[in-house]
Write a protein that holds these residues in place. Structure first.
Motif, PDB file in Angstrom:
ATOM      1  N   ASP A 180      14.417  21.306   6.729  1.00  0.00           N
ATOM      2  CA  ASP A 180      13.878  21.950   4.857  1.00  0.00           C
ATOM      3  C   ASP A 180      13.777  21.008   4.431  1.00  0.00           C
ATOM      4  N   ILE A 181      12.237  20.341   3.808  1.00  0.00           N
ATOM      5  CA  ILE A 181      12.197  19.220   4.179  1.00  0.00           C
ATOM      6  C   ILE A 181      11.864  19.635   2.122  1.00  0.00           C
ATOM      7  N   GLN A 182      12.209  18.761   1.802  1.00  0.00           N
ATOM      8  CA  GLN A 182      11.789  18.506  -0.006  1.00  0.00           C
ATOM      9  C   GLN A 182      11.056  16.733  -0.437  1.00  0.00           C
ATOM     10  N   ILE A 183      10.266  16.814  -0.653  1.00  0.00           N
ATOM     11  CA  ILE A 183      10.058  15.653  -1.167  1.00  0.00           C
ATOM     12  C   ILE A 183       9.958  15.172  -2.495  1.00  0.00           C
ATOM     13  N   ASP A 184      10.714  13.870  -3.587  1.00  0.00           N
ATOM     14  CA  ASP A 184      10.032  14.335  -4.635  1.00  0.00           C
ATOM     15  C   ASP A 184       9.752  12.724  -5.188  1.00  0.00           C
ATOM     16  N   ASP A 185       8.277  12.653  -6.035  1.00  0.00           N
ATOM     17  CA  ASP A 185       7.854  11.180  -6.022  1.00  0.00           C
ATOM     18  C   ASP A 185       8.687  10.902  -7.171  1.00  0.00           C
ATOM     19  N   LEU A 186       9.450   9.895  -6.993  1.00  0.00           N
ATOM     20  CA  LEU A 186      10.476   9.482  -7.856  1.00  0.00           C
ATOM     21  C   LEU A 186       8.871   8.824  -9.352  1.00  0.00           C
ATOM     22  N   ASP A 240       5.221   4.940  -3.980  1.00  0.00           N
ATOM     23  CA  ASP A 240       6.142   4.361  -3.215  1.00  0.00           C
ATOM     24  C   ASP A 240       7.245   4.296  -3.602  1.00  0.00           C
ATOM     25  N   HIS A 241       7.781   4.887  -4.239  1.00  0.00           N
ATOM     26  CA  HIS A 241       8.985   5.465  -4.564  1.00  0.00           C
ATOM     27  C   HIS A 241       9.485   7.283  -4.281  1.00  0.00           C
ATOM     28  N   TYR A 242      10.309   7.240  -3.103  1.00  0.00           N
ATOM     29  CA  TYR A 242      10.150   9.214  -2.620  1.00  0.00           C
ATOM     30  C   TYR A 242      11.997   9.733  -3.125  1.00  0.00           C
ATOM     31  N   ARG A 243      11.886  10.406  -3.226  1.00  0.00           N
ATOM     32  CA  ARG A 243      13.701  11.558  -2.272  1.00  0.00           C
ATOM     33  C   ARG A 243      13.646  12.194  -1.896  1.00  0.00           C
ATOM     34  N   ALA A 244      14.120  11.900  -0.835  1.00  0.00           N
ATOM     35  CA  ALA A 244      13.715  13.070   0.076  1.00  0.00           C
ATOM     36  C   ALA A 244      15.219  13.885   0.845  1.00  0.00           C
ATOM     37  N   ARG A 245      15.470  15.096   0.434  1.00  0.00           N
ATOM     38  CA  ARG A 245      16.139  15.878   0.668  1.00  0.00           C
ATOM     39  C   ARG A 245      15.729  16.509   2.116  1.00  0.00           C
ATOM     40  N   ILE A 246      16.043  16.037   3.367  1.00  0.00           N
ATOM     41  CA  ILE A 246      16.474  16.661   4.231  1.00  0.00           C
ATOM     42  C   ILE A 246      17.207  17.934   5.107  1.00  0.00           C
ATOM     43  N   VAL A 247      17.661  18.594   5.442  1.00  0.00           N
ATOM     44  CA  VAL A 247      18.188  20.151   5.472  1.00  0.00           C
ATOM     45  C   VAL A 247      18.222  20.052   7.430  1.00  0.00           C
ATOM     46  N   SER A 248      18.735  19.491   8.719  1.00  0.00           N
ATOM     47  CA  SER A 248      18.304  20.005   9.931  1.00  0.00           C
ATOM     48  C   SER A 248      19.423  19.613  10.558  1.00  0.00           C
ATOM     49  N   LYS A 249      19.439  20.597  11.530  1.00  0.00           N
ATOM     50  CA  LYS A 249      20.184  20.911  12.622  1.00  0.00           C
ATOM     51  C   LYS A 249      20.463  19.420  13.479  1.00  0.00           C
ATOM     52  N   ALA A 250      19.628  18.497  13.262  1.00  0.00           N
ATOM     53  CA  ALA A 250      19.677  17.782  14.817  1.00  0.00           C
ATOM     54  C   ALA A 250      20.672  16.813  13.421  1.00  0.00           C
ATOM     55  N   PHE A 251      20.887  17.017  12.209  1.00  0.00           N
ATOM     56  CA  PHE A 251      22.215  16.085  12.060  1.00  0.00           C
ATOM     57  C   PHE A 251      23.604  16.371  11.912  1.00  0.00           C
ATOM     58  N   ALA A 252      24.136  17.775  12.444  1.00  0.00           N
ATOM     59  CA  ALA A 252      25.456  18.166  12.565  1.00  0.00           C
ATOM     60  C   ALA A 252      25.869  17.521  13.367  1.00  0.00           C
ATOM     61  N   GLY A 253      26.978  17.141  12.872  1.00  0.00           N
ATOM     62  CA  GLY A 253      27.869  16.025  13.499  1.00  0.00           C
ATOM     63  C   GLY A 253      27.984  15.029  13.191  1.00  0.00           C
ATOM     64  N   MET A 306       1.048  -1.630  -0.137  1.00  0.00           N
ATOM     65  CA  MET A 306       0.177   0.019   0.350  1.00  0.00           C
ATOM     66  C   MET A 306       1.376   1.802  -0.189  1.00  0.00           C
ATOM     67  N   PRO A 307       1.138   2.373  -0.911  1.00  0.00           N
ATOM     68  CA  PRO A 307       1.922   3.374  -1.410  1.00  0.00           C
ATOM     69  C   PRO A 307       1.113   4.696  -0.011  1.00  0.00           C
ATOM     70  N   MET A 308       2.202   5.063   0.246  1.00  0.00           N
ATOM     71  CA  MET A 308       1.958   5.703   1.095  1.00  0.00           C
ATOM     72  C   MET A 308       1.736   7.497   0.637  1.00  0.00           C
ATOM     73  N   PRO A 309       1.111   8.424   1.465  1.00  0.00           N
ATOM     74  CA  PRO A 309       1.305   9.290   0.255  1.00  0.00           C
ATOM     75  C   PRO A 309       1.708  10.216   0.453  1.00  0.00           C
ATOM     76  N   ILE A 310       1.823  11.534  -0.806  1.00  0.00           N
ATOM     77  CA  ILE A 310       3.727  12.358   0.330  1.00  0.00           C
ATOM     78  C   ILE A 310       3.363  12.930   1.352  1.00  0.00           C
ATOM     79  N   ALA A 311       2.175  13.307   1.544  1.00  0.00           N
ATOM     80  CA  ALA A 311       1.479  14.258   3.081  1.00  0.00           C
ATOM     81  C   ALA A 311       2.037  13.568   3.924  1.00  0.00           C
ATOM     82  N   ASP A 312       1.810  12.045   4.341  1.00  0.00           N
ATOM     83  CA  ASP A 312       2.049  11.862   5.544  1.00  0.00           C
ATOM     84  C   ASP A 312       3.387  11.016   5.299  1.00  0.00           C
ATOM     85  N   LEU A 313       4.140  11.455   4.448  1.00  0.00           N
ATOM     86  CA  LEU A 313       5.931  11.385   4.873  1.00  0.00           C
ATOM     87  C   LEU A 313       6.095  13.024   4.813  1.00  0.00           C
TER      88      LEU A 313
END
Length: 77
Positions: A20-26, A31-44, A1-8
């Motif tokens: 800052d999140i950008q999602i593309d339905d490939l 069912d096939h996405y690319r997500a670009r995520i820029v977050s302070k949580a990833f620092a270091g 069952m696919p996951m709607p982009i809004a839910d993701l």
């Protein structure tokens, strides 16, 4: 069952509220996405650790509801 982009996007925003999140339905199938995520949580953190945080935030949905997720993660510059 696919996951709607809004839910993701909602799941990712809940886990990374500063991100800052950008999602593309490939494939156009929800069912096939690319997500670009820029977050302070990833620092270091290594790229592997960053991706592990994302997968943990999706609580096992990758490989189930979400067949494929290509990730691009980084901390803000």
């Amino acid at each position: 069952m696919p996951m709607p982009i809004a839910d993701l996007e909602a799941e990712l925003k809940a886990a990374f509220p500063d991100a800052d999140i950008q999602i593309d339905d490939l494939a156009g199938d929800g069912d096939h996405y690319r997500a670009r995520i820029v977050s302070k949580a990833f620092a270091g953190l290594s790229r592997v650790k960053q991706h592990q945080l994302v997968y943990a935030a999706l609580k096992g949905k990758v490989g189930g509801e979400l067949h494929a997720l290509a990730l691009e993660t980084q901390a803000p510059a």
